[in-house]
Design an enzyme around this catalytic site. Structure first.
Site, PDB file in Angstrom:
ATOM      1  N   ASP A   7      -4.456   7.014  -4.247  1.00  0.00           N
ATOM      2  CA  ASP A   7      -5.319   7.892  -4.194  1.00  0.00           C
ATOM      3  C   ASP A   7      -5.484   7.962  -2.587  1.00  0.00           C
ATOM      4  O   ASP A   7      -5.134   8.304  -1.698  1.00  0.00           O
ATOM      5  CB  ASP A   7      -6.076   6.354  -4.152  1.00  0.00           C
ATOM      6  CG  ASP A   7      -6.644   5.324  -2.888  1.00  0.00           C
ATOM      7  OD1 ASP A   7      -5.165   5.279  -2.848  1.00  0.00           O
ATOM      8  OD2 ASP A   7      -7.504   5.256  -2.236  1.00  0.00           O
ATOM      9  N   ALA A  59     -11.918   3.262   1.364  1.00  0.00           N
ATOM     10  CA  ALA A  59     -12.429   3.861   2.276  1.00  0.00           C
ATOM     11  C   ALA A  59     -13.671   2.825   2.838  1.00  0.00           C
ATOM     12  O   ALA A  59     -14.854   3.979   2.714  1.00  0.00           O
ATOM     13  CB  ALA A  59     -12.955   5.683   2.092  1.00  0.00           C
ATOM     14  N   CYS A  85     -14.420 -23.363  18.991  1.00  0.00           N
ATOM     15  CA  CYS A  85     -13.476 -23.896  17.384  1.00  0.00           C
ATOM     16  C   CYS A  85     -12.797 -24.941  17.556  1.00  0.00           C
ATOM     17  O   CYS A  85     -12.314 -25.443  18.801  1.00  0.00           O
ATOM     18  CB  CYS A  85     -12.522 -22.579  17.780  1.00  0.00           C
ATOM     19  SG  CYS A  85     -10.992 -22.758  16.447  1.00  0.00           S
ATOM     20  N   ASP A  98       0.921  -0.865  -0.161  1.00  0.00           N
ATOM     21  CA  ASP A  98       0.095   0.160  -0.183  1.00  0.00           C
ATOM     22  C   ASP A  98       0.802   1.244   0.193  1.00  0.00           C
ATOM     23  O   ASP A  98       2.262   1.219   0.126  1.00  0.00           O
ATOM     24  CB  ASP A  98      -0.764   0.167   0.621  1.00  0.00           C
ATOM     25  CG  ASP A  98      -2.190   0.654   0.743  1.00  0.00           C
ATOM     26  OD1 ASP A  98      -2.546   1.796   0.324  1.00  0.00           O
ATOM     27  OD2 ASP A  98      -3.420   0.713   1.835  1.00  0.00           O
ATOM     28  N   CYS A 114      -9.832 -25.377  15.876  1.00  0.00           N
ATOM     29  CA  CYS A 114      -8.418 -25.337  15.162  1.00  0.00           C
ATOM     30  C   CYS A 114      -6.989 -25.763  16.653  1.00  0.00           C
ATOM     31  O   CYS A 114      -7.585 -26.332  17.511  1.00  0.00           O
ATOM     32  CB  CYS A 114      -7.973 -23.915  14.886  1.00  0.00           C
ATOM     33  SG  CYS A 114      -7.566 -22.728  15.979  1.00  0.00           S
ATOM     34  N   CYS A 155      -7.425 -23.853  20.074  1.00  0.00           N
ATOM     35  CA  CYS A 155      -7.880 -23.885  20.354  1.00  0.00           C
ATOM     36  C   CYS A 155      -8.349 -25.057  21.197  1.00  0.00           C
ATOM     37  O   CYS A 155      -9.132 -25.335  22.158  1.00  0.00           O
ATOM     38  CB  CYS A 155      -9.487 -23.309  20.077  1.00  0.00           C
ATOM     39  SG  CYS A 155      -9.617 -21.384  19.486  1.00  0.00           S
TER      40      CYS A 155
HETATM   41  N1  GUN Z   1      -6.657   1.055   3.042  1.00  0.00           N
HETATM   42  C1  GUN Z   1      -7.957   0.873   4.079  1.00  0.00           C
HETATM   43  N2  GUN Z   1      -8.767   1.713   2.871  1.00  0.00           N
HETATM   44  C2  GUN Z   1      -7.757   1.939   1.538  1.00  0.00           C
HETATM   45  C3  GUN Z   1      -8.308   3.056   1.273  1.00  0.00           C
HETATM   46  O1  GUN Z   1      -8.952   3.628   0.376  1.00  0.00           O
HETATM   47  N3  GUN Z   1      -6.646   2.848  -0.174  1.00  0.00           N
HETATM   48  C4  GUN Z   1      -6.203   2.696  -0.092  1.00  0.00           C
HETATM   49  N4  GUN Z   1      -4.445   3.159  -0.840  1.00  0.00           N
HETATM   50  N5  GUN Z   1      -5.219   1.730   1.683  1.00  0.00           N
HETATM   51  C5  GUN Z   1      -6.394   1.966   2.351  1.00  0.00           C
HETATM   52 ZN    ZN Z   2      -9.406 -21.847  17.263  1.00  0.00          ZN
END
Ligand code: GUN
Ligand code: ZN
Length: 353
Positions: free
Chosen positions: A128, A196, A279, A93, A281, A284
């Site tokens: 963005d 978002a 659970c 990201d 797993c 657990c």
């Molecule tokens: N991580 C969580 N939401 C967003 C987003 O809207 N844009 C980016 N680039 N990373 C994110």
């Molecule tokens: Zn578990």
């Protein structure tokens, strides 16, 4: 020509697909969850994510790496995969989340995208602008123009074999989401995250999440891989896949573990309030809640994070199997009964069907 993604099986708007990640020399089966790895605060080592949970792709934050001198040097020197000791594909990201949280970042799409390329990212992200839900139309349009420019900058960077995502914003204005998706589809970029949505999910607005994703899907085509940015709670995977999401990223497994919270497909439990683990797993099966409460913070967090990952990956297998069996909507229906807000999401999904 788009050829990174191929749909193999479908049910409702949900699908099992293959995402080819050329730079990693890998093909990732979708729906897939990318665990979020914070390079400054590793909860479960990436190597163990691969070995213990079969993780094929993770996501980390290039902006954090770039703004931490020691990490930046190491990433440029050794590459991201060696630095994280992860054998699979790595998505990065860009700092947009930090932009939304703190109001500003000191990088640009051109700079951070070139950095993502230089540290060996397999799937990169431009800067963005995540416009929050319920923003005015004017602000949303203004932000969309900035995102549009970021996508144009991204197209201009020499990214080689690296895939690049084209985030779709637009707040809760459904026509603007659709418009932004159509614009993203018109670029040469490869993966389409719906952005978002974290504030929607934090407020349990699953119906709005469904509407926003459905609007984005109208502007894309069936061969577009769609990522739901920041969505990592297993209770909503079935719903989000049924509306057409292919990729997710989860910090929830680690963040929740740090707060002694235990994930289930019906919601979140507090460790303090559990008498039994519902659970099967390995964690657990081998421990009782009481035993976990008696452990030191690091060990308890590690075990909780690993249970959280188990239930997360278990649910993705359940969703994939439901697609193969043609009963994804029945799975969504049964998950919707776990939480009233999920029922609103399910109703929104049925309105689109
Ligand atoms: N991580 C969580 N939401 C967003 C987003 O809207 N844009 C980016 N680039 N990373 C994110
Ligand atoms: Zn578990």
């Amino acid at each position: 020509m788009r050829d990174a993604f191929e749909v193999r099986h479908a049910d409702a708007a949900g699908r099992i697909g293959e995402l080819r990640v050329p730079r990693a020399g890998a093909t990732v089966e979708t729906p897939a969850i990318l665990p979020v790895v914070n390079p400054n605060l590793v909860t479960v080592e990436p190597r163990r994510l691969a070995d213990e949970f079969g993780v094929e792709m993770l996501i980390t934050n290039a902006y954090i790496v770039h703004s931490t001198p020691d990490l930046r040097e190491r990433a440029l020197d050794e590459g991201l995969h060696a630095m994280l000791e992860f054998p699979g594909a790595v998505m990065t990201d860009s700092g947009s989340f930090q932009l939304a949280e703190y109001g500003g970042i000191d990088t640009t799409t051109r700079e951070i995208l070139a950095f993502q390329r230089d540290i060996g990212s397999d799937v990169a992200t431009p800067v963005d602008v995540p416009t929050p839900p319920d923003a005015s139309r004017e602000r949303t349009l203004d932000d969309l123009r900035t995102t549009e420019a970021a996508l144009a900058d991204a197209e201009a960077v020499d990214t080689g074999e690296m895939l690049v995502s084209a985030p779709v914003q637009g707040s809760t204005h459904l026509d603007l989401r659709e418009w932004a998706a159509r614009h993203a589809y018109g670029t040469t970029l490869d993966i389409f995250p719906v952005g978002a949505v974290v504030p929607l999910l934090n407020d349990y607005r699953y119906d709005d999440m469904v509407d926003v994703v459905a609007a984005a899907k109208r502007g894309l085509s069936r061969d577009c891989p769609v990522h739901l940015f920041g969505a990592g709670h297993p209770m909503m995977f079935a719903l989000a896949v049924a509306v057409g999401c292919d990729l997710f990223d989860s910090a929830a497994y680690a963040l929740y573990a740090r707060d002694d919270r235990y994930l289930t497909v019906r919601g979140t439990e507090l460790l303090d309030e559990l008498e039994y683990f519902p659970c099967t797993c390995p964690i657990c099966t081998d421990h009782t809640p009481d035993e976990l409460r008696g452990l030191d913070d690091d060990t308890r967090q590690d075990l909780l994070a690993r249970h959280n990952l188990q239930v997360t990956y278990g649910e993705i297998r359940t969703v994939r199997q439901a697609i193969r069996a043609g009963n994804l909507l029945e799975l969504v229906d049964s998950r919707a009964r776990g939480h009233p807000a999920m029922l609103d999401g399910y109703r929104a999904l049925l309105d689109h069907a």
